[in-house]
Design an enzyme around this catalytic site. Structure first.
Site, PDB file in Angstrom:
ATOM      1  N   HIS A  31      50.252 -58.458 -24.861  1.00  0.00           N
ATOM      2  CA  HIS A  31      49.980 -58.729 -23.315  1.00  0.00           C
ATOM      3  C   HIS A  31      48.693 -59.444 -23.256  1.00  0.00           C
ATOM      4  O   HIS A  31      47.497 -58.773 -23.775  1.00  0.00           O
ATOM      5  CB  HIS A  31      49.983 -57.524 -22.282  1.00  0.00           C
ATOM      6  CG  HIS A  31      49.604 -57.713 -21.029  1.00  0.00           C
ATOM      7  ND1 HIS A  31      48.461 -57.327 -20.500  1.00  0.00           N
ATOM      8  CD2 HIS A  31      50.276 -58.364 -20.092  1.00  0.00           C
ATOM      9  CE1 HIS A  31      48.383 -57.908 -19.211  1.00  0.00           C
ATOM     10  NE2 HIS A  31      49.513 -58.250 -18.882  1.00  0.00           N
ATOM     11  N   GLU A  57      52.398 -62.572 -24.757  1.00  0.00           N
ATOM     12  CA  GLU A  57      52.416 -62.950 -23.572  1.00  0.00           C
ATOM     13  C   GLU A  57      51.139 -63.322 -22.952  1.00  0.00           C
ATOM     14  O   GLU A  57      49.950 -63.030 -23.483  1.00  0.00           O
ATOM     15  CB  GLU A  57      52.681 -61.450 -23.123  1.00  0.00           C
ATOM     16  CG  GLU A  57      53.117 -61.709 -21.330  1.00  0.00           C
ATOM     17  CD  GLU A  57      51.688 -61.797 -20.282  1.00  0.00           C
ATOM     18  OE1 GLU A  57      51.808 -62.100 -19.300  1.00  0.00           O
ATOM     19  OE2 GLU A  57      50.606 -61.500 -20.918  1.00  0.00           O
ATOM     20  N   ASP A  59      49.338 -66.129 -19.791  1.00  0.00           N
ATOM     21  CA  ASP A  59      49.222 -66.850 -18.420  1.00  0.00           C
ATOM     22  C   ASP A  59      48.782 -68.265 -18.500  1.00  0.00           C
ATOM     23  O   ASP A  59      47.838 -68.474 -19.522  1.00  0.00           O
ATOM     24  CB  ASP A  59      48.377 -65.862 -17.463  1.00  0.00           C
ATOM     25  CG  ASP A  59      48.422 -64.470 -17.395  1.00  0.00           C
ATOM     26  OD1 ASP A  59      49.401 -64.105 -17.044  1.00  0.00           O
ATOM     27  OD2 ASP A  59      47.607 -63.847 -18.273  1.00  0.00           O
ATOM     28  N   HIS A  72      44.369 -66.096 -16.621  1.00  0.00           N
ATOM     29  CA  HIS A  72      45.038 -65.344 -15.697  1.00  0.00           C
ATOM     30  C   HIS A  72      44.706 -65.548 -14.222  1.00  0.00           C
ATOM     31  O   HIS A  72      45.399 -65.769 -13.642  1.00  0.00           O
ATOM     32  CB  HIS A  72      45.194 -63.546 -16.178  1.00  0.00           C
ATOM     33  CG  HIS A  72      45.690 -62.933 -15.443  1.00  0.00           C
ATOM     34  ND1 HIS A  72      44.953 -62.267 -14.170  1.00  0.00           N
ATOM     35  CD2 HIS A  72      46.997 -62.542 -15.175  1.00  0.00           C
ATOM     36  CE1 HIS A  72      46.048 -61.768 -13.518  1.00  0.00           C
ATOM     37  NE2 HIS A  72      46.968 -61.688 -14.076  1.00  0.00           N
TER      38      HIS A  72
END
Length: 281
Positions: A31, A57, A59, A72
């Site tokens: 993440h 993962e 953003d 993010h």
């Protein structure tokens, strides 16, 4: 482990390895690179890859001059040396700042730096859909990415942009990219699934390839044995975020989930090692 039912539509390459019927193991997701001090930086993603994570993962947000950057928050203050709204700065202006001592990262550079990795990309603003579609087309990276967003409208905007980019690319044409459902899609599965509508939603309403969900939303449990069973019957892999506790990881794996996202790369690697499914590349 629960096994999804056979489907007339094959899984996109990004997800093919996560289907228990094909490989027999769930996926581990790093993440934001699984490094809270250097989240969403190339250094974090490299370290996760070297630790055995194939699936990373992240953003993405767009800068004032339209660059797609791995970041993010809506504001820069929490993790970077800059302050204010992320969208107010150009890529050149962001170049003077760092996250945990590491430079900020364009998504195009991440694609090039880790050519064998797969990326779970969360669209954090409305403007990100079109440049992401363009980059995937430019890099021929359709099979390496899953697109997610809490806002289902962003996912649909990405699908439209990808179709437009594909039609313009005469050599390759439109390509399919894996997606997961946003808040509305997940709410529909949680609320209507017990009524026997999971399969209908999968086929006719959601246009998603998997579900990526929290263990619970507030006081409402999401990832239950029945939820996983219904999703698998509808050929929907279930990925759970963000889980850092080893006992909770073990419990979810026993339920048959198809992937776990974590900020604790070491903990997840240890749990997966005990189950004989690590490293994953």
């Amino acid at each position: 482990m629960n096994v999804p039912a056979a489907s007339s539509r094959p899984a996109p390459a990004y997800l093919a390895d996560s289907l228990p019927a094909r490989r027999g193991w769930p996926l581990g997701f790093a993440h934001r690179g699984a490094d809270t001090g250097r989240e969403n930086t190339l250094a974090a993603f490299r370290a996760a890859w070297e630790a055995g994570f194939t699936y990373l993962e992240l953003d993405v947000r767009t800068t004032a001059d339209g660059e797609l950057v791995v970041f993010h928050d809506e504001t820069l203050d929490r993790v970077s040396t800059a302050v204010g709204a992320f969208s107010a700065l150009t890529w050149e202006e962001l170049g003077a700042h760092t996250v945990g001592g590491e430079p900020l990262l364009r998504f195009a550079d991440l694609l090039a730096a880790l050519p064998e990795a797969r990326f779970n990309v969360d669209l954090k603003d409305d403007a990100a859909a079109r440049p992401l579609a363009a980059l995937l087309t430019e890099h021929r990276a359709w099979d390496r990415v899953l697109v997610a967003s809490f806002h289902d409208a962003r996912r649909r905007a990405f699908r439209r942009a990808l179709a437009e980019a594909g039609h313009a690319d005469r050599a390759h044409g439109p390509r399919r990219v894996a997606t997961s459902g946003g808040a509305a899609a997940i709410a529909a599965l949680v609320l209507l699934g017990p009524l026997g509508l999971t399969g209908w939603l999968r086929r006719h309403a959601l246009e998603v390839d998997c579900v990526q969900v929290p263990v619970r939303h507030g006081r409402v449990p999401v990832v239950t044995e029945a939820f996983v069973r219904r999703c698998h019957a509808a050929d929907l892999p279930v990925h759970v975020w963000v889980v850092d506790d080893p006992a909770e990881m073990e419990r979810l794996l026993d339920l048959g989930v198809d992937g776990i996202m974590t900020d604790r790369a070491d903990v997840l690697a240890e749990v997966f090692t005990r189950r004989g499914i690590w490293p994953q590349h």
